[in-house]
Design a protein around this motif. Sequence first.
Motif, PDB file in Angstrom:
ATOM      1  N   LYS A   1      57.706  74.492   3.585  1.00 33.06           N
ATOM      2  CA  LYS A   1      56.925  74.305   4.813  1.00 33.06           C
ATOM      3  C   LYS A   1      57.668  74.853   6.030  1.00 33.06           C
ATOM      4  O   LYS A   1      57.072  75.492   6.903  1.00 33.06           O
ATOM      5  N   LYS A   2      58.967  74.604   6.063  1.00 32.82           N
ATOM      6  CA  LYS A   2      59.781  75.101   7.171  1.00 32.82           C
ATOM      7  C   LYS A   2      59.791  76.623   7.185  1.00 32.82           C
ATOM      8  O   LYS A   2      59.749  77.251   8.251  1.00 32.82           O
TER       9      LYS A   2
ATOM     10  N   LEU B   1      56.432  77.942   8.561  1.00 34.05           N
ATOM     11  CA  LEU B   1      56.351  77.767  10.015  1.00 34.05           C
ATOM     12  C   LEU B   1      57.152  78.847  10.740  1.00 34.05           C
ATOM     13  O   LEU B   1      56.652  79.490  11.670  1.00 34.05           O
TER      14      LEU B   1
END
Length: 367
Positions: free
Chosen positions: A342-343, A346
């Motif tokens: 997820k990081k 982003l």
Amino acid sequence: MKRLTAFFTDDLLFTVSFLIAIISCYFGAFSLKSIDFNVIFCLFGLMLFVKNIENLGILNYFAEKMIDFSATTRSLIRNIVLLSFISSMILTNDVAILTLMPIYLTIIKKFPAMENKIAGAVLLIVAANLGSSFFPFGNPQNLFLFSFYSLSTAQFFEWALLLLFSSLSFLLIAFLFIKKRTIPKQNSPLPIINKKKMFFLSLTGLFILFGVFNVLPYFIVIPIAAIILTIYDKEMLRQIDYKLLWTFVFFFIAVGNFSQVDMISTFIKEQFTSNTRTFFGSILVSQMISNVPAAILIAPFTEQAQALFFGVNVGGLGTIIASLANLIGFKLYKEYYPAQSKKFILQFTLINFVFLICFVLFFSFLL
């Protein structure tokens, strides 16, 4: 049921592409011609080859050498990103990412506290996408456009040079935002490489590249290379990311089906009537279906070759699906750092859209 649920929830990109492919079958008739088997076969062969190289320890060797050449974390990221930029011109963006991303990830594993490691991985992908635009054979969309519009070599390189210098300028500026930390000296000896195995794998890799660059028929070369590499190490086939291959297949199916819809074809024909509309429109379409299918979908409906060239090449920036090479880079990073998916998404999205905005502003004054 738990295994089935885990299978589909473990890789949401695979699941979403699967659902889109199924939905698209309602709008168009499924055809095997929609699937670019050249891409699928070559990607499979390259993944198998890189896995063998990784297990042999060659990636660790190059990682150590790259560290020796770099005094700071900024110079380390700059060196491998520029290598990605230059090598993608010849090797294509997919091959550059498949080759260099594992080396980069092997390097940063040695420095757990290293900052900007995700940014470095993202810049490596960005550089591969941009650098591969310099030659017609660097990526599929340029090869298609070069042939479809019967571009002269001089005309193509006039556009490509403009994209090349602007890309390099933006990358050099981006390096200034990478934190500059001294890399501690490594006292560990270089890993010992079995030269006979390395020679064997080098020949096999060269054989695979013959298929990738269409020197020999890919549908003959890749299966033969796969059999040879599998005999060399039977466990290799289990380590291939088959979900990535199927993700590509599902995207090809979806684009092929949606392109059959008359309403979509009519809409495209009406929209891509000027340089500006073609440039911005091709970027927008690339964000949704990736830049290669976007080029194939739009080209028959517009005469604005230059705007389309800049649009689909710049359009590889942005979303994770804007370029199929983005998916390869993401999947490789996820293999090494599954908890940071997820990081990564982003930061990938943020950095890519910053680059995309810079290119949009730059080319808005030229078209």
